[in-house]
Design a protein around this motif. Structure first.
Motif, mmCIF file in Angstrom:
data_model
loop_
_atom_site.group_PDB
_atom_site.id
_atom_site.type_symbol
_atom_site.label_atom_id
_atom_site.label_comp_id
_atom_site.label_asym_id
_atom_site.label_seq_id
_atom_site.Cartn_x
_atom_site.Cartn_y
_atom_site.Cartn_z
ATOM 1 N N LYS A 1 15.711 -5.669 2.160
ATOM 2 C CA LYS A 1 15.192 -6.309 2.636
ATOM 3 C C LYS A 1 16.057 -6.402 4.018
ATOM 4 C CE LYS A 1 10.940 -6.494 3.960
ATOM 5 N NZ LYS A 1 10.623 -5.537 4.913
ATOM 6 N N LYS A 2 17.059 -7.191 3.209
ATOM 7 C CA LYS A 2 18.275 -8.021 4.071
ATOM 8 C C LYS A 2 19.122 -6.307 4.374
ATOM 9 C CE LYS A 2 22.731 -10.137 2.672
ATOM 10 N NZ LYS A 2 23.969 -10.785 2.630
ATOM 11 N N SER A 3 19.335 -5.400 3.476
ATOM 12 C CA SER A 3 19.095 -4.077 4.389
ATOM 13 C C SER A 3 18.744 -3.010 5.240
ATOM 14 C CB SER A 3 20.396 -3.306 3.232
ATOM 15 O OG SER A 3 21.211 -4.195 2.266
ATOM 16 N N PHE A 4 17.833 -3.283 4.500
ATOM 17 C CA PHE A 4 16.558 -2.247 5.760
ATOM 18 C C PHE A 4 15.953 -3.594 5.308
ATOM 19 C CE2 PHE A 4 19.372 -0.063 2.013
ATOM 20 C CZ PHE A 4 19.569 0.412 3.026
ATOM 21 N N PRO A 5 15.254 -3.975 6.758
ATOM 22 C CA PRO A 5 14.644 -5.149 6.681
ATOM 23 C C PRO A 5 12.493 -4.717 7.482
ATOM 24 C CG PRO A 5 15.727 -4.598 8.831
ATOM 25 C CD PRO A 5 16.596 -3.696 8.029
ATOM 26 N N ASN A 6 12.938 -3.073 7.584
ATOM 27 C CA ASN A 6 11.900 -2.643 8.096
ATOM 28 C C ASN A 6 10.892 -1.729 7.137
ATOM 29 O OD1 ASN A 6 11.445 -2.928 10.740
ATOM 30 N ND2 ASN A 6 13.373 -1.493 11.520
ATOM 31 N N VAL A 7 11.331 -1.787 5.607
ATOM 32 C CA VAL A 7 11.169 -0.808 4.838
ATOM 33 C C VAL A 7 9.812 -2.128 4.356
ATOM 34 C CG1 VAL A 7 12.016 -0.681 1.819
ATOM 35 C CG2 VAL A 7 13.245 0.069 3.810
ATOM 36 N N LYS A 8 8.382 -1.014 3.868
ATOM 37 C CA LYS A 8 7.889 -1.537 2.848
ATOM 38 C C LYS A 8 7.711 -1.663 1.458
ATOM 39 C CE LYS A 8 5.794 -2.768 7.468
ATOM 40 N NZ LYS A 8 6.044 -3.224 7.858
ATOM 41 N N VAL A 9 7.474 -3.129 1.069
ATOM 42 C CA VAL A 9 8.225 -3.140 -0.214
ATOM 43 C C VAL A 9 6.611 -4.276 -1.046
ATOM 44 C CG1 VAL A 9 9.619 -3.877 -2.602
ATOM 45 C CG2 VAL A 9 10.302 -2.847 0.509
ATOM 46 N N ALA B 1 15.355 -8.241 -5.768
ATOM 47 C CA ALA B 1 15.033 -6.387 -5.340
ATOM 48 C C ALA B 1 14.502 -7.244 -3.910
ATOM 49 C CB ALA B 1 14.449 -5.974 -6.562
ATOM 50 N N PHE B 2 13.650 -7.255 -3.946
ATOM 51 C CA PHE B 2 13.035 -7.730 -2.789
ATOM 52 C C PHE B 2 13.854 -8.405 -1.160
ATOM 53 C CE2 PHE B 2 10.872 -10.074 1.017
ATOM 54 C CZ PHE B 2 9.711 -9.110 1.031
ATOM 55 N N ARG B 3 14.370 -9.342 -1.907
ATOM 56 C CA ARG B 3 15.170 -9.760 -0.759
ATOM 57 C C ARG B 3 16.585 -8.878 -0.339
ATOM 58 N NH1 ARG B 3 15.092 -15.470 -3.603
ATOM 59 N NH2 ARG B 3 13.484 -16.234 -2.879
ATOM 60 N N ALA B 4 17.191 -8.507 -1.533
ATOM 61 C CA ALA B 4 18.088 -7.193 -1.120
ATOM 62 C C ALA B 4 17.422 -5.979 -0.266
ATOM 63 C CB ALA B 4 18.802 -7.100 -2.635
#
Length: 394
Positions: free
Chosen positions: A203-211, A198-201
């Protein structure tokens, strides 16, 4: 009531909030595994829960009125994807309204994507141990983030993976009620795999989102600090209870969420295992002994990951409301001390805003800053919530 001698001051961006989860407050979560087992009589029925699904405006207004500036909620996978690959856009729009209501009240939004419940269709396949569960979870997470990205500041993938695997596969208290240590360990591995996917998916689409993730930690300390076996016992328990998951996902985290409720004083048993020693400390209605200093030690230990930390849950079941103010204030005092020692703590979320459905314990435990009348669903703010007037931000 408890009257602290001084105020506590936190930095201007510090989040002071409350936490909840969808199934525990929304009501009528009919497509989930929990609802299925409630109907079978395996666990207490949640029914309307707190009816937060319809009363979210009221609840967020209360949060704002008692001095909170943030809320942690969860989104129910079973509502978003009631059948595999079928997305319910009405559910998405409902959560958009929920999140916008929070913003209108000045509440920073932290959203958990999976908090103990699953769509029934996935639960029937084995939940996170299904062969492609990590891909299905990542797909769901990306879909939610894609649709709600402008309405959320912080995302949490999974709540308490170690507790989730323990309660469902080892202790057998939560669906599907298994009691097998091998199954529990395997499920924990599957949760690690799913978080990473989930984290990688995302961040791949939305790199600036904080997870991040919300991880439950127990502070274990040796009963006899001079006894090397007691020190070793505490160290082993801290590693497998607290470190095991984080070590494996440390490269797939923007922040760490810490859930802290209690501590253990441990010593080696004569029979080769370990035993816990009850400390002389106040006890909650759940039988958990409180130990605010424990949060200080856990926060300092988390420094080594070099990640921002949010206390994503910390609370006490206290129906008489005579312990809650001291509990909150002292945990925040120790949090501030950890920050002064270099812990990068960005926020604190009390569990919970309104008395809710506490899983297999039903509605008996009273964790809320707000009392719930289970018959009328009326809310009544507890006196203990006044403690937040002693907490200064900025």
């Amino acid at each position: 009531m408890y009257k602290p001698e001084a105020e506590i001051q936190f930095p201007k961006d510090f989040l002071l909030g409350a936490a909840s989860s969808a199934h525990q407050v929304e009501g009528n979560n009919k497509n989930s595994d929990w609802w299925h087992y409630e109907e079978l009589g395996k666990v207490p029925k949640s029914g309307l829960a707190t009816d937060h699904y319809n009363r979210f405006d009221e609840d967020f207004g209360i949060a704002q009125s008692i001095g909170l500036n943030a809320m942690r909620i969860s989104i129910e996978w079973a509502r978003i994807e009631p059948q595999p690959g079928t997305w319910d856009m009405e559910a998405v729009e409902h959560y958009r309204k929920v999140l916008q209501s929070m913003k209108q009240r000045g509440l920073t939004r932290m959203v958990t994507l999976q908090h103990f419940t699953l769509p029934w269709w996935l639960a029937k396949r084995g939940g996170f141990s299904a062969s492609n569960a990590d891909e299905l979870f990542a797909r769901y997470c990306v879909f939610v983030v894609e649709n709600l990205i402008n309405d959320v500041e912080l995302w949490v993938t999974i709540n308490e993976p170690e507790i989730y695997s323990r309660m469902t596969r080892f202790l057998g208290l939560h669906p599907p009620f298994k009691k097998n240590i091998i199954s529990a360990l395997w499920y924990g591995h599957c949760l690690v795999k799913s978080h990473k996917a989930a984290f990688r998916a995302i961040k791949k689409s939305f790199p600036n989102v904080k997870v991040g993730i919300a991880k439950n930690d127990v502070y274990n300390e040796p009963a006899r600090r001079s006894h090397w076996l007691d020190r070793l016992t505490a160290k082993v328990m801290n590693y497998f209870g607290n470190e095991y998951f984080l070590v494996r996902i440390s490269n797939e985290l923007d922040f760490i969420g810490l859930n802290y409720y209690f501590s253990h004083v441990v010593k080696l048993s004569l029979f080769g295992g370990y035993e816990t020693v009850n400390r002389n400390a106040p006890m909650s209605d759940m039988g958990w002994r409180t130990y605010p200093e424990g949060i200080y030690h856990l926060l300092l230990d988390l420094k080594k990951y070099h990640k921002p930390i949010y206390i994503t849950e910390n609370g006490i079941a206290n129906s008489s409301d005579d312990m809650r103010q001291r509990f909150i204030f002292e945990h925040l005092e120790w949090t501030k001390k950890a920050m002064e020692q270099g812990a990068d703590v960005r926020g604190y979320f009390y569990w919970t805003l309104v008395d809710n459905y506490e899983w297999h314990d039903g509605f008996d435990p009273k964790f809320g800053l707000v009392e719930l009348n289970n018959e009328t669903l009326a809310r009544k703010v507890r006196t203990s919530s006044e403690i937040f007037k002693q907490i200064k931000i900025g």
